[in-house]
Write a protein that holds these residues in place. Sequence first.
Motif, PDB file in Angstrom:
ATOM      1  N   UNK A 136       0.823  -1.201   0.000  1.00 38.26           N
ATOM      2  CA  UNK A 136       0.000   0.000   0.000  1.00 38.26           C
ATOM      3  C   UNK A 136       0.860   1.256   0.000  1.00 38.26           C
ATOM      4  N   UNK A 137       0.191   2.402  -0.100  1.00 38.82           N
ATOM      5  CA  UNK A 137       0.884   3.686  -0.005  1.00 38.82           C
ATOM      6  C   UNK A 137       0.063   4.648   0.846  1.00 38.82           C
ATOM      7  N   UNK A 138       0.785   5.514   1.547  1.00 38.93           N
ATOM      8  CA  UNK A 138       0.197   6.605   2.316  1.00 38.93           C
ATOM      9  C   UNK A 138       0.798   7.887   1.765  1.00 38.93           C
ATOM     10  N   UNK A 139      -0.049   8.787   1.285  1.00 42.07           N
ATOM     11  CA  UNK A 139       0.409  10.022   0.651  1.00 42.07           C
ATOM     12  C   UNK A 139      -0.022  11.217   1.493  1.00 42.07           C
ATOM     13  N   UNK A 140       0.942  12.115   1.747  1.00 43.25           N
ATOM     14  CA  UNK A 140       0.688  13.299   2.560  1.00 43.25           C
ATOM     15  C   UNK A 140       1.236  14.519   1.826  1.00 43.25           C
ATOM     16  N   UNK A 141       0.401  15.535   1.638  1.00 44.74           N
ATOM     17  CA  UNK A 141       0.870  16.784   1.025  1.00 44.74           C
ATOM     18  C   UNK A 141       1.818  17.484   1.996  1.00 44.74           C
ATOM     19  N   UNK A 142       2.879  18.096   1.448  1.00 47.18           N
ATOM     20  CA  UNK A 142       3.881  18.693   2.324  1.00 47.18           C
ATOM     21  C   UNK A 142       4.572  19.845   1.594  1.00 47.18           C
ATOM     22  N   UNK A 143       4.020  21.049   1.730  1.00 50.53           N
ATOM     23  CA  UNK A 143       4.596  22.214   1.056  1.00 50.53           C
ATOM     24  C   UNK A 143       5.993  22.544   1.579  1.00 50.53           C
ATOM     25  N   UNK A 144       6.335  22.091   2.798  1.00 52.19           N
ATOM     26  CA  UNK A 144       7.637  22.428   3.370  1.00 52.19           C
ATOM     27  C   UNK A 144       8.792  21.757   2.632  1.00 52.19           C
ATOM     28  N   UNK A 145       8.494  20.823   1.728  1.00 52.47           N
ATOM     29  CA  UNK A 145       9.558  20.222   0.914  1.00 52.47           C
ATOM     30  C   UNK A 145      10.226  21.270   0.028  1.00 52.47           C
ATOM     31  N   UNK A 146       9.543  22.386  -0.180  1.00 49.20           N
ATOM     32  CA  UNK A 146      10.128  23.484  -0.955  1.00 49.20           C
ATOM     33  C   UNK A 146      10.562  24.642  -0.059  1.00 49.20           C
ATOM     34  N   UNK A 147      10.831  24.342   1.196  1.00 51.34           N
ATOM     35  CA  UNK A 147      11.358  25.356   2.106  1.00 51.34           C
ATOM     36  C   UNK A 147      12.799  25.688   1.763  1.00 51.34           C
ATOM     37  N   UNK A 148      13.124  26.965   1.799  1.00 54.92           N
ATOM     38  CA  UNK A 148      14.477  27.442   1.517  1.00 54.92           C
ATOM     39  C   UNK A 148      15.046  28.025   2.810  1.00 54.92           C
ATOM     40  N   UNK A 149      16.072  27.370   3.330  1.00 58.76           N
ATOM     41  CA  UNK A 149      16.681  27.838   4.580  1.00 58.76           C
ATOM     42  C   UNK A 149      18.097  28.347   4.346  1.00 58.76           C
ATOM     43  N   UNK A 150      18.372  28.810   3.131  1.00 55.03           N
ATOM     44  CA  UNK A 150      19.724  29.269   2.803  1.00 55.03           C
ATOM     45  C   UNK A 150      20.076  30.594   3.475  1.00 55.03           C
ATOM     46  N   UNK A 151      19.072  31.358   3.888  1.00 56.56           N
ATOM     47  CA  UNK A 151      19.326  32.631   4.556  1.00 56.56           C
ATOM     48  C   UNK A 151      18.584  32.674   5.880  1.00 56.56           C
ATOM     49  N   UNK A 152      19.246  33.174   6.865  1.00 53.17           N
ATOM     50  CA  UNK A 152      18.599  33.367   8.163  1.00 53.17           C
ATOM     51  C   UNK A 152      18.217  32.060   8.831  1.00 53.17           C
ATOM     52  N   UNK A 153      17.339  32.181   9.807  1.00 56.51           N
ATOM     53  CA  UNK A 153      16.928  31.027  10.593  1.00 56.51           C
ATOM     54  C   UNK A 153      15.468  30.659  10.390  1.00 56.51           C
ATOM     55  N   UNK A 154      14.770  31.417   9.557  1.00 55.07           N
ATOM     56  CA  UNK A 154      13.370  31.121   9.258  1.00 55.07           C
ATOM     57  C   UNK A 154      13.250  30.744   7.790  1.00 55.07           C
ATOM     58  N   UNK A 155      12.787  29.518   7.494  1.00 52.33           N
ATOM     59  CA  UNK A 155      12.701  29.110   6.091  1.00 52.33           C
ATOM     60  C   UNK A 155      11.657  29.921   5.317  1.00 52.33           C
ATOM     61  N   UNK A 156      11.947  30.081   4.054  1.00 55.07           N
ATOM     62  CA  UNK A 156      11.009  30.727   3.136  1.00 55.07           C
ATOM     63  C   UNK A 156      10.323  29.639   2.317  1.00 55.07           C
ATOM     64  N   UNK A 157       9.054  29.802   2.083  1.00 57.93           N
ATOM     65  CA  UNK A 157       8.299  28.828   1.297  1.00 57.93           C
ATOM     66  C   UNK A 157       7.788  29.445   0.001  1.00 57.93           C
ATOM     67  N   UNK A 158       8.515  30.434  -0.495  1.00 55.72           N
ATOM     68  CA  UNK A 158       8.093  31.172  -1.675  1.00 55.72           C
ATOM     69  C   UNK A 158       7.982  30.297  -2.922  1.00 55.72           C
ATOM     70  N   UNK A 159       8.745  29.193  -2.977  1.00 59.53           N
ATOM     71  CA  UNK A 159       8.707  28.335  -4.171  1.00 59.53           C
ATOM     72  C   UNK A 159       7.652  27.237  -4.094  1.00 59.53           C
TER      73      UNK A 159
END
Length: 156
Positions: free
Chosen positions: A72-95
């Motif tokens: 079987x499969x369990x699928x979960x949506x996860x926008x944080x996979x496109x989190x950008x943490x290259x700057x600062x300490x708070x990730x950006x999810x602009x992408x």
Amino acid sequence: MRAVLQRVSRASVIVNGGEPRKIGPGLVILLGVRDTDTLEVVPKLAEKCAHLRIFPDETGKLNRSAVELGYEALVVSNFTLYGDSSRGKRPSFIHAAKQPLSVDGYELFLKELARQGLAGIQHGEFGADMQVELVNDGPITLVLDTDEWQKPPKMG
């Protein structure tokens, strides 16, 4: 699109405090949709996830897919996979894709995955509060990124 694929012995998701949606052996797929994605790539990604040979055969080689084994499969949506943490300490999810692309991509992925012949599919709900529990078997974890499929092959 980006999918984090984990081989599991069991997994579940609780959506908004409801009853657990459970699977036995199979795949947990965390799915993220990027703002530049198109829906044309969804069928290929679903096929790749379902048929990826990450389960052992009788000799212990990773030579079987979830479909072959009746898993079987369990699928979960996860926008944080496109989190950008290259700057600062708070990730950006602009992408991360916004609606309607994000929802359309997630729902189409579920539909295409259902066509692949898995024994069953459970899933979370887009934008809901979810708790995911899993037992990663192996551990086997892979990241599939459709942006990488667009790159020319490396010459070696």
